[in-house]
Motif scaffolding. Sequence first.
Motif, PDB file in Angstrom:
ATOM      1  N   LEU A 412       0.829  -1.133  -0.067  1.00 65.22           N
ATOM      2  CA  LEU A 412       0.076  -0.012  -0.045  1.00 65.22           C
ATOM      3  C   LEU A 412       0.812   1.216  -0.113  1.00 65.22           C
ATOM      4  N   VAL A 413       0.678   2.035  -0.871  1.00 67.62           N
ATOM      5  CA  VAL A 413       1.316   3.532  -0.877  1.00 67.62           C
ATOM      6  C   VAL A 413       0.081   4.614  -0.776  1.00 67.62           C
ATOM      7  N   CYS A 414       0.662   5.201   0.287  1.00 72.89           N
ATOM      8  CA  CYS A 414      -0.653   6.612   0.560  1.00 72.89           C
ATOM      9  C   CYS A 414       0.085   7.677   0.056  1.00 72.89           C
ATOM     10  N   VAL A 415      -0.274   8.439  -0.875  1.00 81.21           N
ATOM     11  CA  VAL A 415       0.224   9.709  -1.219  1.00 81.21           C
ATOM     12  C   VAL A 415      -0.459  10.869  -1.020  1.00 81.21           C
ATOM     13  N   SER A 416       0.100  12.075  -0.615  1.00 80.51           N
ATOM     14  CA  SER A 416      -0.512  13.182  -0.681  1.00 80.51           C
ATOM     15  C   SER A 416       0.520  14.309  -1.090  1.00 80.51           C
ATOM     16  N   GLY A 417      -0.087  14.863  -2.156  1.00 83.53           N
ATOM     17  CA  GLY A 417       0.731  16.047  -2.747  1.00 83.53           C
ATOM     18  C   GLY A 417       0.174  17.253  -2.329  1.00 83.53           C
ATOM     19  N   GLY A 418      -0.653  17.137  -1.328  1.00 83.27           N
ATOM     20  CA  GLY A 418      -1.363  18.456  -1.047  1.00 83.27           C
ATOM     21  C   GLY A 418      -2.851  18.530  -1.225  1.00 83.27           C
ATOM     22  N   TRP A 419      -3.633  19.693  -0.932  1.00 81.99           N
ATOM     23  CA  TRP A 419      -5.025  19.652  -0.904  1.00 81.99           C
ATOM     24  C   TRP A 419      -5.456  20.861  -2.046  1.00 81.99           C
ATOM     25  N   ASN A 420      -6.512  20.802  -2.931  1.00 75.55           N
ATOM     26  CA  ASN A 420      -7.090  21.755  -3.454  1.00 75.55           C
ATOM     27  C   ASN A 420      -8.400  21.948  -3.265  1.00 75.55           C
ATOM     28  N   PRO A 421      -8.833  23.053  -2.687  1.00 78.87           N
ATOM     29  CA  PRO A 421     -10.011  23.689  -2.504  1.00 78.87           C
ATOM     30  C   PRO A 421     -11.060  23.230  -3.726  1.00 78.87           C
ATOM     31  N   ALA A 422     -12.189  22.604  -3.322  1.00 75.02           N
ATOM     32  CA  ALA A 422     -13.101  22.282  -4.546  1.00 75.02           C
ATOM     33  C   ALA A 422     -13.728  23.491  -4.781  1.00 75.02           C
ATOM     34  N   LEU A 423     -13.341  24.306  -5.623  1.00 72.94           N
ATOM     35  CA  LEU A 423     -13.947  25.921  -6.055  1.00 72.94           C
ATOM     36  C   LEU A 423     -14.430  25.617  -7.406  1.00 72.94           C
ATOM     37  N   ALA A 441      -2.108  26.143  -3.344  1.00 75.13           N
ATOM     38  CA  ALA A 441      -3.429  25.779  -3.949  1.00 75.13           C
ATOM     39  C   ALA A 441      -4.111  26.965  -4.210  1.00 75.13           C
ATOM     40  N   PHE A 442      -5.062  26.815  -5.368  1.00 71.31           N
ATOM     41  CA  PHE A 442      -5.788  28.151  -5.507  1.00 71.31           C
ATOM     42  C   PHE A 442      -6.979  28.223  -4.387  1.00 71.31           C
ATOM     43  N   VAL A 443      -7.274  29.449  -4.037  1.00 76.08           N
ATOM     44  CA  VAL A 443      -8.244  29.590  -3.091  1.00 76.08           C
ATOM     45  C   VAL A 443      -9.202  30.986  -3.449  1.00 76.08           C
ATOM     46  N   PRO A 444     -10.327  31.282  -2.862  1.00 72.29           N
ATOM     47  CA  PRO A 444     -11.258  32.095  -3.531  1.00 72.29           C
ATOM     48  C   PRO A 444     -10.209  33.684  -3.036  1.00 72.29           C
ATOM     49  N   ASN A 557      -5.673  18.109 -12.474  1.00 70.53           N
ATOM     50  CA  ASN A 557      -5.486  19.279 -12.999  1.00 70.53           C
ATOM     51  C   ASN A 557      -4.487  20.157 -12.388  1.00 70.53           C
ATOM     52  N   MET A 558      -4.150  20.537 -10.836  1.00 70.52           N
ATOM     53  CA  MET A 558      -3.265  21.095 -10.270  1.00 70.52           C
ATOM     54  C   MET A 558      -1.827  20.871 -10.567  1.00 70.52           C
ATOM     55  N   LEU A 559      -1.806  19.448 -10.585  1.00 66.98           N
ATOM     56  CA  LEU A 559      -0.509  18.920 -11.116  1.00 66.98           C
ATOM     57  C   LEU A 559       0.032  19.097 -12.191  1.00 66.98           C
ATOM     58  N   GLY A 560      -1.043  19.125 -13.282  1.00 71.38           N
ATOM     59  CA  GLY A 560      -0.593  19.302 -14.669  1.00 71.38           C
ATOM     60  C   GLY A 560      -0.473  20.885 -14.926  1.00 71.38           C
ATOM     61  N   LEU A 561      -0.953  21.618 -14.305  1.00 75.59           N
ATOM     62  CA  LEU A 561      -0.649  23.148 -14.633  1.00 75.59           C
ATOM     63  C   LEU A 561       0.593  23.320 -13.710  1.00 75.59           C
ATOM     64  N   ALA A 562       0.888  22.850 -12.721  1.00 73.56           N
ATOM     65  CA  ALA A 562       2.235  22.863 -12.102  1.00 73.56           C
ATOM     66  C   ALA A 562       3.238  22.713 -12.861  1.00 73.56           C
ATOM     67  N   LEU A 563       3.113  21.275 -13.415  1.00 71.83           N
ATOM     68  CA  LEU A 563       4.275  20.859 -14.280  1.00 71.83           C
ATOM     69  C   LEU A 563       4.615  21.956 -15.388  1.00 71.83           C
TER      70      LEU A 563
END
Lengths: 996, 91
Positions: A412-423, A441-444, A557-563
């Motif tokens: 089992l590999v548990c990954v966390s690359g951070g959190w994106n508010p569901a906006l 992350a993007f926030v309001p 999406n967030m990962l993609g635009l960061a790359l």
Amino acid sequence: MTQRFRMSAGGAIDRSRRLAFEFDGMPYQGHPGDTLASALLANGVRFVGRSFKYHRPRGIFAAGSEEPNALVQLARGARTEPNVRATTTELYDGLIAASQNRWPSLAFDVGAASGMLSRLLPAGFYYKTFMWPAMSTAWLKYERVIRAAAGMGRAPGEPDPDRYEHQYAHCDLLVVGGGAAGLAAARAAADSGLRIILCDEGARVGGTLVGDDVSIDGLLGSEWIDATVRILSANPDVVLLPRTTAFGSYDGNMLALIERVTDHLAAPPPYVPRQRLWKVRARRVVFATGAHERGIAYQDNDLPGTMLAGAARTYVQRYAVRPGSRAVVFTNNDSAYAAALALNAAGVALAAIVDARGQGEITGTLARRARDAGLPIVAHAVICCGHGRKRVSAVDIAPIAGGGRRRVDCDLVCVSGGWNPALHLFSQARGALRYDDTLTAFVPRSPLSHVVAAGAANGRFGLAEALADGHAAGLGATGPNLSAAAPPHAEMEVGAAPLALWSVPAPRRGGKRFVDLQDDVTAEDIALAAREGYTSVEHLKRYTTLGMGPDQGKTSNMLGLALLAQATDRSIVQVGTTTFRPPYTPVTLGAFPGDERGAHVEPTRYLAMHDWHAEQGASFVNAGLWKRPYSYPRVGETPEQAANREAKNVRANVGMVDVSTLGKIELQGRDVAELLNRVYINRWDTLPVGRCRYGVMLREDGIVLDDGTTSRLDANHYLMTTTTVNAVKVMQHLERLLQVDWPELEVYIASVTEQWTAAALAGPRARQVLQAVVDIDVSNEDFPFLAFGECQVRTAQGAIPARLFRMSYSGELAYEIHVPADLGRAMWEALIAAGEDFGLMPYGTEAMSTLRIEKGHVVVGAEADGRTTADDLGMGKLVSAAKWCIGKPLMNRPALTAVDRWQLVGLTALDGAVMPRAAKIVADLDRALPNPMLGHVTSWCWSPNLESWIALALLAGGRTRHGEILWAVSPLADAKVRVRVGPPCFIDPEGERLRG
Amino acid sequence: MLLIPCPWCGARAQIEFTYGGDATLQRPAVDATETDWVQYVFLRDNPAGAHQELWQHSAGCRQWLRVSRDTRTHEILESAPAVEASPGDAR
């Protein structure tokens, strides 16, 4: 089968009941409270599907609606549904599911085994392959194979057996999301008198609090939820909607919600819709939509057994399932430590917690607890790659600065690359976003006047601050609310900042580091797209298909635009996000039409005499929304044969047709004649009382809008008739002119189409029939052509008042009789009875059409097709020179008066041929294609009176071509017919019959 | 979906209305040039911001309204009867 990975205690499941289900033909068991995903994990099923493009083995990655991998086909006969997320599918007894995207089986898949897909499908594959100028025939041949390989589930092949309904609702406050912040917001606003709706996509309100071991106001997560829900349920102003996803946010604070009413039931009860589409108008909206965790792109990060850390925690705490036996946690932030602690408490061995941050940065409360529990934390390190075939068996970890790799066994590999508010919804509501460097992350950027985000959606990831934020958002809706309870209290956790880590270099050349698991987009694809110039995030999305699957890139999406930002040396702010569009999660198509399907797509309008027509065996035809009699077949007759008999009888004896569908508009007031002068091309101030006149209306641009007759009933009282199709349009046209353009005109108008029913009596013996039932003299002297009069019709029910018009559409001596709608049948039957001795037959729309084609009368929609002028239709002479009218100033523009305008002509088919449907007209059959088109046939029929096929047509320079022989051709019908051009009127061009 | 305040019926959903285009156009005089008529019938501005437009409450009171709508945000800034007095009221 036993649930080997189910824990013996804990979780929000009901162990007292077992639910049997089937996955890929194998029987399993779960419990109420499970999702399909949690039940599969409880049974040790980790490999659940193959990926979209490469057919790589995939496992369950998330625990909610953001799931990119675990899409299954739910198989229930006509109710089968593809691409259903196992993570949101509530388990029910007898559920049958199958994996997708594999053939012949999940374990052995030809597409994956051949290995061809990986080489064939680089970024921009479709663009490069199918849009190349010289697309080779080889590609055309392979396209079928490739499209079959790259696919998702299968659409049902039968009609949807379920019912869906629509529900409109209004509220003062809509809370989207029933997690900690959403419940706090609703509780704060309740009791203030506001009408509140709270919706949550889960079966159970509460979000991640369900089963969580946190403490709020001294209660465990689930206890606090239950207590809060009890308070809200008891409040008559609050509507709680579980299993309801807000999927779209539209103008004017209108939100679309989809409520899954029976999807979770093994046997849906009758008379209950499967789903309900809510359209909610809210004065204010609180988006307590939470946040989505994202992954990190390292090599082979898609192996089954790899999941988001928060998901692993949810499976342990909410579902009492161990998602593995030996775990490695890989993180760049604090939240994964909560998962590690939960896994540890559940008896899952923790092989390592790999944290990309340095030891000095790992200072949060949760990390300290992990350290105190003796969990092995490896700081300043990353996972470089995973190992394993159909599930992960080990990972290589290495210092982030580079250096020696070390293999760690795990399942089992548990990954966390951070959190994106569901906006998504906040953004659809036009809320602006800003990138927060600390949260990565993007926030309001700021709340809107009537829309706020709260809790994790607002970047408040800690429980205590999420509760406070939700409470404040609720109070924001009420203003000062003295009765509001104190804000819910939870212990404040000290957090440490996350590290912006998006990807880890691949140790093996060509190693795949997945960004978007659903669309098989890798970090390499994004780099390739950037090199090829796709540097706009919107272009990148379309070129690589990043985020274009059913999950819309919630974890990717967030990962993609960061790359992309890294690859193009820009900041994330400069790259920006793609546009968020509805729906937030996929919505069953059946929910959109709701009940409006089949015959319920639009209303059906029945004539006042409909029952009589039906009793006479009429065949009906749709005319707009109306059901009109097409013809009245006798025994042994086809509807067409009947129409021919009826048309012939009108010219020989007398016929009667129901014309109630004509638009009827009453006009009263001092200035009616002036209005008519302005809207019709011909003159109206000269029309005396008791007379009718035919008129043509133009649009402002000089093209024919509509035609009809208007009668002067009294000095200041007129009745206008319009065509059936334009009844609404003409009414609206007149209302606009009177209200907006010429308010000074004293004219009052009302549509009376449905108040009056009308019959047209036509034929040489029409007068004799009519005279037998009316109380006025209808001789040619006393009631000449285009006369109007009021009279009484003698019927079996007594005398009824009628309006009588002498006008003719058929070209015969004819009258229209209008009576109040509810007396229509009495009038109709009186005329039928009176006509018995004169050979009277009812006729339908087909005979009516034949008669008017023979007479050369135009129909708006056929001859007047939105491009024709009055002159094209041979009615140029009607235009009065003595006055102005709408359309006149632009009627004579050069293009509208050219000599080769398509003009109305009559065509007669030669050689005994049948006039083809919708034929085009050409001069020379043998011309090379494209053969110049001289015009087209607009109406055609067999003329029983002329005994040949005839047509009306629009023909270039038609009025100068009378006598020419041309061809009417229809490639569709494979027909070529010689036609003779002539004037449009075939019968009685002098009009002696209708004036007789 | 827009929520349009009808001066007679109150705020109603957009589906009850029919759009009628630019409300600022002035019908040319009957003897105006063809160029003026082409301008009136075919040419439209496309402002970013407040746009004065006509809407008919066709599934309601049938009245034509003048509505000011921000084309960037779809916010309805104002709505009023197309003409202040009803036909015939002046007499």
